[in-house]
Enzyme design. Structure first.
Site, PDB file in Angstrom:
ATOM      1  N   GLU A 545      25.745 -74.484  10.443  1.00  7.72           N
ATOM      2  CA  GLU A 545      24.315 -74.331  10.135  1.00  7.72           C
ATOM      3  C   GLU A 545      23.880 -75.487   9.256  1.00  7.72           C
ATOM      4  OE1 GLU A 545      21.039 -71.239   8.188  1.00  7.72           O
ATOM      5  OE2 GLU A 545      23.178 -70.712   8.164  1.00  7.72           O
ATOM      6  N   ASN A 603      17.266 -74.016  11.103  1.00  8.69           N
ATOM      7  CA  ASN A 603      16.255 -73.001  10.790  1.00  8.69           C
ATOM      8  C   ASN A 603      14.871 -73.446  11.265  1.00  8.69           C
ATOM      9  OD1 ASN A 603      17.554 -70.769   9.059  1.00  8.69           O
ATOM     10  ND2 ASN A 603      18.398 -72.661   8.211  1.00  8.69           N
ATOM     11  N   GLU A 635      17.276 -70.988  14.534  1.00  3.80           N
ATOM     12  CA  GLU A 635      17.272 -69.710  13.834  1.00  3.80           C
ATOM     13  C   GLU A 635      15.854 -69.416  13.320  1.00  3.80           C
ATOM     14  OE1 GLU A 635      20.214 -69.456  10.819  1.00  3.80           O
ATOM     15  OE2 GLU A 635      21.894 -69.917  12.166  1.00  3.80           O
ATOM     16  N   ASP A 665      17.093 -64.736  12.655  1.00  2.65           N
ATOM     17  CA  ASP A 665      17.722 -64.903  11.350  1.00  2.65           C
ATOM     18  C   ASP A 665      17.280 -63.796  10.389  1.00  2.65           C
ATOM     19  OD1 ASP A 665      19.254 -65.998   9.394  1.00  2.65           O
ATOM     20  OD2 ASP A 665      17.907 -67.673   8.952  1.00  2.65           O
ATOM     21  N   GLU A 722      26.249 -63.294   7.978  1.00  4.73           N
ATOM     22  CA  GLU A 722      26.240 -64.307   6.935  1.00  4.73           C
ATOM     23  C   GLU A 722      26.438 -63.632   5.575  1.00  4.73           C
ATOM     24  OE1 GLU A 722      22.580 -66.371   6.397  1.00  4.73           O
ATOM     25  OE2 GLU A 722      21.320 -64.568   6.603  1.00  4.73           O
TER      26      GLU A 722
END
Length: 773
Positions: A545, A603, A635, A665, A722
């Site tokens: 990520e 993201n 995400e 997310d 996560e």
């Protein structure tokens, strides 16, 4: 009344009013100076005369040289012997004095002239002849006087007068100069008026000329006039036949011979001293009333001012005219009319500017311009679901909704004046922030939570209050603070939020960061860290990520939450996202070149789903870095509003069509449902860390995670957990069948060079630790 006035100098809205007054003054002063409105003033005066209409006194009698006289003597140029006979007849009938509205300047038969002169001589000082002259004092001025033989035995008096424009009225002379000396007018002589200077006056036309006693010239000659009709009275002899063209109009009375004008003039002077004050005194009153009108804040006060002005300029001139004082009111009325028209127009513009058209309540402009800036408390009421309610009706219900909220607030009390802004309703309170005030807001919250009937439907309104209790800042800042606090209360699902003045520093810091963001991107202050994503079934790193970091030159490393939220709030998130995307794709291409085949997650703010060029910019970046779309996951933060973002689903479908993968997310923090998850074209669900960190100790979180895994797998989605920070949680996730994990237990976010070292295994530096048990 005084409290309703504002200072022209100090009021914020005074400048346009001052301009209105100055322009109106300039126009009316010029028109008054050139007597532009004299015809209208004559009309006003004539109307006032009708109100005061009265008959003549009867003490002055007219002997008219009429059509009968012309018929008797074969015309109007008859022998002066007849005039002599008339004089003797009049005095025989008891007349006090005789005045001729004739000049007798031409020479006729000497015998006839002698006979007339003899008759004048028989009544010394009791017969007066006429004289005329043109206006002015030029040397070419020609005076028309009686013949010298007549002037020796009888004095002459001025017949001078004149008409006003459009012949609406007339004026007569007090006196005039003849042969170098001041000579009284005929009317001044009859009235016994002491003359000291030249000048003109307006006779009192409220005296009706039709009531003046009148007899025919021939009736006097024939002795058919009763003696009592003339006894002890002054007599004016003059032409009354229209054939002689000595006929003039007076408005609302008709056309009359000039001889009657001298009668009315004499009766006026007998009553007193006619004075003409002109236009300045009424104009001065109009200036004062205009100032009061422009200073008034309330419509009722302005209307009362106009009413007073109209009453003053209608009634006062009538009263003054009864005292023989004439005034011209046209400039004054024009000034009041201009100021009133422009003032009301400006008031309408200001009312529109200060009114919210959706509710007709005062808006924030009105609040800012009010005197509420020193109020201890400013309160903002945010209607959280107003847009959803209004959108759900086929007709416009916004006004009805706001009206019902206003009604409930007024019933509850505590808000004298409500203001409607774009973000809700506002009011000020003289009550400082206290438990009593907060309890009152709780009561208002309960009251507003009661269902509202709109048409045939009942709706529930969600509200939140923002409170600003700082009095040391401008009202505009306090309104913004209250608005911000209300929005925060709404996001936190709280009833109210009190604004903390200490946050001003934080707000300024955020603005400073956003002002530096572009430079930070170009200068390398911003960089991208990567946190590995590990497949739990294979124990292999399958992705990473991309996480943005900022090394500020003075503040050092910044918390990402701090500047990412600011970028969202200040519309800088697009620049930040495209920077991270570009860097991540470049580093992914480098990994692939080094033989590490894996993907990268970036993201994506839900706000960017509204950008029309999002898909095109993504495709261009993939092509530029030669990265396969299938190796990129975007995400998107789960939010309850995601489905309501215009075109969000269509944009997500277009993104998927390019080959990239989508991940939901922070799953679990919003209002997610099975239907919600099924509608989103996603490949992956990422469970938020708040449900993962204590998974081994929190039974509720364990139930939620197990349900999410089952639901997502049934829909064909992969699940990422996560926030894995201990080995017990990691083993529990493996047991539950979670697909991928990331967290500090496995690896913190690290620079790209450290990631390469980690992937090379044996060459990994000591500070990089990957734990897979």
């Amino acid at each position: 009344m005084i409290a309703d006035l504002v200072s022209l100098r100090d009021a914020p809205r005074s400048k346009p009013r001052l301009r209105i007054l100055l322009w109106a003054l300039a126009i009316c002063i010029v028109l008054g100076a050139i007597e532009f409105g004299e015809p209208l003033d004559d009309t006003f005066k004539a109307a006032r005369d009708i109100l005061r209409s009265r008959p003549a006194s009867g003490e002055i009698v007219v002997i008219g040289i009429d059509d009968r006289t012309g018929a008797r003597y074969g015309g109007f140029s008859f022998s002066r012997r007849i005039d002599a006979k008339l004089v003797d007849k009049l005095f025989a009938a008891g007349a006090e004095r005789v005045f001729f509205d004739r000049v007798y300047a031409d020479e006729t038969n000497p015998a006839d002239d002698a006979a007339f002169a003899a008759a004048l001589a028989r009544h010394p000082g009791r017969v007066f002849l006429g004289a005329i002259s043109p206006p002015g004092e030029s040397q070419e001025r020609v005076e028309t006087l009686p013949r010298p033989q007549f002037r020796k035995v009888a004095p002459y008096r001025s017949l001078n007068g004149g008409n006003t424009p459009f012949m609406l009225s007339a004026k007569l002379a007090f006196a005039d100069r003849f042969e170098g000396k001041l000579v009284p007018s005929l009317s001044s002589e009859i009235a016994g008026w002491p003359v000291s200077a030249k000048g003109y006056y307006r006779p009192d036309w409220s005296i009706r000329m039709a009531t003046v006693p009148t007899y025919s010239f021939v009736d006097v000659i024939d002795g058919r006039v009763p003696k009592l009709a003339l006894a002890g009275k002054d007599v004016i002899v003059g032409p009354t036949s229209p054939t002689l063209r000595d006929v003039y109009p007076i408005l609302f009375q008709g056309r009359f011979a000039g001889v009657y004008f001298h009668v009315i003039g004499a009766e006026t002077l007998r009553a007193g001293t006619p004075r003409d004050w002109g236009w300045l005194p009424p104009f001065g009153s109009a200036v004062l009333l205009s100032c009061l009108f422009l200073l008034a804040q309330r419509r009722l006060t302005r209307l009362l001012t106009i009413a007073v002005a109209l009453a003053t300029f209608a009634a006062l001139p009538v009263f003054l005219a009864s005292r023989l004082i004439e005034v011209d009111v046209f400039p004054a009325l024009l000034l009041v009319a201009i100021v009133a028209y422009r003032g009301f127009s400006l008031a309408r513009v200001e009312a529109t500017r200060r009114t919210n058209p959706a509710s007709d309540l005062p808006n924030l402009v009105a609040l800012i311009e009010s005197e509420a800036g020193d109020a201890p408390t400013v309160i903002a009421l945010k209607l959280r679901n107003q847009a959803e309610i209004v959108a759900s009706f086929p007709n416009d219900v916004a006004r009805a909704l706001i009206g019902e909220v206003e009604r409930r607030l007024r019933v509850a009390g505590g808000s004298d004046q409500l203001y409607h802004g774009e973000d809700g309703l506002f009011w000020t309170s003289r009550q400082p922030v206290s438990d009593e005030l907060l309890q009152h807001l709780r009561g208002l919250h309960k009251l507003l939570a009661q269902p509202i009937q709109l048409g045939d439907r009942s709706v529930d309104l969600l509200t939140a209050f923002g409170i600003d209790g700082s009095t040391d800042r401008p009202l505009t800042s306090r309104i913004a603070s209250a608005t911000l606090s209300a929005e925060e209360a709404a996001r936190a699902n709280e009833i109210w939020k009190l604004y903390d003045p200490q946050r001003n520093h934080a707000a300024a810091w955020q603005l400073s960061l956003m002002g530096r963001l572009d430079f930070a991107i170009e200068s390398g202050e911003l960089w991208v860290a990567y946190q590995p994503k590990v497949s739990l079934p294979t124990r292999q790193i399958v992705g990473m990520e991309a996480l943005v970091r900022w090394n500020h030159p003075t503040a050092g490393p910044l918390n990402p939450v701090q500047f990412i939220a600011a970028a969202e709030a200040h519309n800088k998130i697009a620049a930040l996202t495209y920077f991270v995307l570009d860097r991540a794709l470049a580093d992914l291409a480098a990994l692939h070149a080094a033989g590490h085949m894996m993907g990268v997650s970036v993201n994506l703010s839900p706000k960017l789903l509204e950008e029309s060029d999002l898909v095109e910019r993504l495709s261009e970046a993939l092509a530029r870095h030669r990265v396969l779309p299938s190796d990129v996951t975007l995400e998107i933060t789960e939010t309850g509003d995601l489905l309501s973002v215009p075109g969000s689903i269509e944009t997500m479908q277009r993104l998927v069509a390019t080959g990239v993968k989508l991940s939901i997310d922070d799953y679990g923090t919003g209002n997610a449902t099975l239907e919600y998850l099924a509608r989103l074209p996603s490949h992956e669900v990422k469970i938020d860390r708040t449900f993962i960190t204590d998974l081994d100790q929190n039974r509720d979180n364990l139930i939620l995670v197990r349900a999410t895994l089952e639901m997502a797998h049934r829909l064909g989605r992969h699940v990422v957990a996560e926030g894995v920070e201990n080995e017990e949680v990691l083993r529990l996730l493996q047991k539950l069948g979670c697909d991928i994990a990331q967290g500090y237990l496995l690896s913190r976010p690290i620079p790209f060079a450290d990631l390469l070292a980690l992937l090379d295994a044996d060459s990994a530096p000591d500070r990089v630790r990957l734990v897979i048990s």
